[in-house]
Design a protein around this motif. Sequence first.
Motif, PDB file in Angstrom:
ATOM      1  N   LYS A  56       0.804  -1.224   0.030  1.00 16.09           N
ATOM      2  CA  LYS A  56       0.116   0.099  -0.095  1.00 16.09           C
ATOM      3  C   LYS A  56       0.721   1.106   0.000  1.00 16.09           C
ATOM      4  O   LYS A  56       0.632   2.111  -0.850  1.00 16.09           O
ATOM      5  N   GLN A  57       2.048   1.345   0.878  1.00 18.05           N
ATOM      6  CA  GLN A  57       2.787   2.331   0.846  1.00 18.05           C
ATOM      7  C   GLN A  57       3.513   2.583  -0.602  1.00 18.05           C
ATOM      8  O   GLN A  57       3.773   3.550  -0.703  1.00 18.05           O
ATOM      9  N   ALA A  58       3.846   1.560  -1.324  1.00 15.21           N
ATOM     10  CA  ALA A  58       5.063   1.453  -2.158  1.00 15.21           C
ATOM     11  C   ALA A  58       4.173   1.820  -3.346  1.00 15.21           C
ATOM     12  O   ALA A  58       4.696   2.617  -4.263  1.00 15.21           O
ATOM     13  N   VAL A  59       3.209   1.321  -3.590  1.00 16.01           N
ATOM     14  CA  VAL A  59       2.179   1.717  -4.942  1.00 16.01           C
ATOM     15  C   VAL A  59       1.050   2.441  -4.870  1.00 16.01           C
ATOM     16  O   VAL A  59       0.273   2.810  -5.844  1.00 16.01           O
ATOM     17  N   GLY A  60       0.723   2.904  -3.574  1.00 11.71           N
ATOM     18  CA  GLY A  60      -0.325   3.983  -3.445  1.00 11.71           C
ATOM     19  C   GLY A  60      -1.815   2.995  -3.775  1.00 11.71           C
ATOM     20  O   GLY A  60      -2.606   3.616  -4.281  1.00 11.71           O
ATOM     21  N   LEU A  61      -2.026   1.994  -3.113  1.00 11.36           N
ATOM     22  CA  LEU A  61      -3.191   1.191  -3.086  1.00 11.36           C
ATOM     23  C   LEU A  61      -4.340   1.857  -2.718  1.00 11.36           C
ATOM     24  O   LEU A  61      -4.207   2.409  -1.527  1.00 11.36           O
ATOM     25  N   SER A  62      -5.409   2.334  -3.425  1.00 16.13           N
ATOM     26  CA  SER A  62      -6.627   3.050  -2.726  1.00 16.13           C
ATOM     27  C   SER A  62      -7.436   2.023  -1.728  1.00 16.13           C
ATOM     28  O   SER A  62      -7.159   0.991  -1.797  1.00 16.13           O
ATOM     29  N   THR A  97     -10.377   1.440  -2.086  1.00 24.04           N
ATOM     30  CA  THR A  97     -11.153   0.400  -3.320  1.00 24.04           C
ATOM     31  C   THR A  97     -10.498  -0.750  -3.608  1.00 24.04           C
ATOM     32  O   THR A  97     -10.914  -1.847  -3.691  1.00 24.04           O
ATOM     33  N   GLU A  98      -9.263  -0.562  -3.857  1.00 25.60           N
ATOM     34  CA  GLU A  98      -8.323  -1.691  -4.415  1.00 25.60           C
ATOM     35  C   GLU A  98      -8.072  -2.479  -3.293  1.00 25.60           C
ATOM     36  O   GLU A  98      -8.029  -4.008  -3.637  1.00 25.60           O
ATOM     37  N   VAL A  99      -8.063  -2.165  -2.024  1.00 26.71           N
ATOM     38  CA  VAL A  99      -7.566  -3.019  -0.972  1.00 26.71           C
ATOM     39  C   VAL A  99      -8.545  -3.949  -0.689  1.00 26.71           C
ATOM     40  O   VAL A  99      -8.744  -5.363  -0.621  1.00 26.71           O
ATOM     41  N   LYS A 100      -9.975  -3.404  -0.683  1.00 33.71           N
ATOM     42  CA  LYS A 100     -10.989  -4.080  -0.407  1.00 33.71           C
ATOM     43  C   LYS A 100     -11.116  -5.137  -1.591  1.00 33.71           C
ATOM     44  O   LYS A 100     -11.718  -6.376  -1.496  1.00 33.71           O
ATOM     45  N   GLN A 101     -10.963  -4.706  -2.949  1.00 31.60           N
ATOM     46  CA  GLN A 101     -11.438  -5.665  -3.761  1.00 31.60           C
ATOM     47  C   GLN A 101     -10.249  -6.860  -3.834  1.00 31.60           C
ATOM     48  O   GLN A 101     -10.616  -8.007  -3.984  1.00 31.60           O
ATOM     49  N   LEU A 102      -9.204  -6.473  -3.451  1.00 33.82           N
ATOM     50  CA  LEU A 102      -7.967  -7.851  -3.239  1.00 33.82           C
ATOM     51  C   LEU A 102      -8.458  -8.748  -2.051  1.00 33.82           C
ATOM     52  O   LEU A 102      -8.413  -9.755  -2.391  1.00 33.82           O
ATOM     53  N   ILE A 103      -9.046  -8.071  -1.188  1.00 38.19           N
ATOM     54  CA  ILE A 103      -9.629  -9.075  -0.027  1.00 38.19           C
ATOM     55  C   ILE A 103     -10.940  -9.707  -0.500  1.00 38.19           C
ATOM     56  O   ILE A 103     -11.081 -10.661  -0.235  1.00 38.19           O
ATOM     57  N   ILE A 104     -11.634  -8.993  -1.259  1.00 35.55           N
ATOM     58  CA  ILE A 104     -12.900  -9.935  -1.722  1.00 35.55           C
ATOM     59  C   ILE A 104     -12.597 -10.797  -2.939  1.00 35.55           C
ATOM     60  O   ILE A 104     -13.086 -12.047  -2.778  1.00 35.55           O
ATOM     61  N   ASN A 105     -11.635 -10.562  -3.727  1.00 36.11           N
ATOM     62  CA  ASN A 105     -10.916 -11.702  -4.319  1.00 36.11           C
ATOM     63  C   ASN A 105     -10.351 -13.075  -3.786  1.00 36.11           C
ATOM     64  O   ASN A 105     -10.538 -14.012  -4.199  1.00 36.11           O
ATOM     65  N   SER A 106      -9.587 -12.580  -2.494  1.00 33.35           N
ATOM     66  CA  SER A 106      -9.280 -13.661  -1.705  1.00 33.35           C
ATOM     67  C   SER A 106     -10.246 -14.752  -1.391  1.00 33.35           C
ATOM     68  O   SER A 106     -10.118 -15.785  -1.288  1.00 33.35           O
ATOM     69  N   PHE A 107     -11.558 -14.198  -1.002  1.00 30.55           N
ATOM     70  CA  PHE A 107     -12.558 -15.116  -0.667  1.00 30.55           C
ATOM     71  C   PHE A 107     -13.166 -15.850  -1.933  1.00 30.55           C
ATOM     72  O   PHE A 107     -13.474 -16.984  -2.059  1.00 30.55           O
ATOM     73  N   GLU A 108     -13.460 -15.027  -3.077  1.00 33.11           N
ATOM     74  CA  GLU A 108     -14.170 -15.660  -4.295  1.00 33.11           C
ATOM     75  C   GLU A 108     -13.044 -16.466  -4.742  1.00 33.11           C
ATOM     76  O   GLU A 108     -13.649 -17.494  -5.522  1.00 33.11           O
ATOM     77  N   ALA A 109     -11.717 -16.455  -4.866  1.00 29.76           N
ATOM     78  CA  ALA A 109     -10.825 -17.170  -5.277  1.00 29.76           C
ATOM     79  C   ALA A 109     -10.518 -18.385  -4.524  1.00 29.76           C
ATOM     80  O   ALA A 109      -9.972 -19.357  -4.856  1.00 29.76           O
ATOM     81  N   SER A 110     -11.191 -18.488  -3.261  1.00 28.50           N
ATOM     82  CA  SER A 110     -10.850 -19.752  -2.361  1.00 28.50           C
ATOM     83  C   SER A 110     -11.800 -20.935  -2.602  1.00 28.50           C
ATOM     84  O   SER A 110     -12.460 -20.746  -3.603  1.00 28.50           O
TER      85      SER A 110
END
Length: 330
Positions: free
Chosen positions: A290-296, A298-311
Amino acid sequence: MSYATLPKAELHMHIEGSFEPELMFNIAERNGIALPYDSVEALKAKYDFNNLQDFLDIYYQGCAVLLNEQDFYDLAWAYLLKAKEDHIVHTEIFFDPQSHTDRGITFDTVINGFYRAFKDGEAQLGITFRIIACFLRHLPEQAGFDIYPDILRHKDKIIGVGLDSSEVGHPPEKYQRLFQQAKKDGFKIVAHAGEEGPAEYIWQAIDLLEVDRIDHGNRCLDDEKLVQTIVDKGLALTVCPLSNLKLCVVDELKNHPIKAMLAKDLKATINSDDPAYFGGYINDNFRQLKQAVGLSDTEVKQLIINSFEASFLSKQEIDKHLKNVNDQAD
């Protein structure tokens, strides 16, 4: 909204790669094994890797102190405590049975230690789990067939099979027959592809191994047709940012392609890979990325949503977790 406290799933974590030096020394002493290092600090000083093979050499040294069922239990339990701190509510872990059976440890000793710990973690910490047995790709396919009956015998504990270890020079096509058999027997299929290896390895994982999920997959961005194929098939990428940095897959974290992946609608997820060796568990990966690339947010939430949808959880379980994420993110 804080990534740190949101419930999340981890889908790419080698349990042997969570072996912290302090625990390694404790288990080595318990088992009467002398490590080739004078101290925890001397061991940590070796964690400066130039590539995947440098890491694997020391990784296998760590495995060598694991002898008894309690050792495997203790290793898994230590990871679960870290997972609880990071608000992981579901984890799908890899283990490398050949790293242990080739040393004379029985398959049952390994899987029973891990499984007992994860069942206790489910009961005491509220963390659900799936276990994936990985074949070591630097070994011939026949070595995978040799250990496969043990994996099949423990199908009640193991949901899938994967492919890991040294990638370059060991394309997925070498293991096609083995994975065809595993798919026929009802295992989920995953494979490391496109970390150090080329985009072609990802094509092979999709077309020849028929993977349900791609581990790493960074190099897919070299091939727009491949990106579109991954999107169209709904395949997820289990991305490991700090691992990518430590193993020189990216030169600097600010150049990590995670934002490009999301922009291309790739179902990317954030994971810790081998956290004891690569400098951080899942929240460390989120924080530094998040610090390095400036994740928003919205992007953080999407990554977490993806983690469950991909499980490999059921749709009902996934929906429950997504509701919790949305409720807490609002």
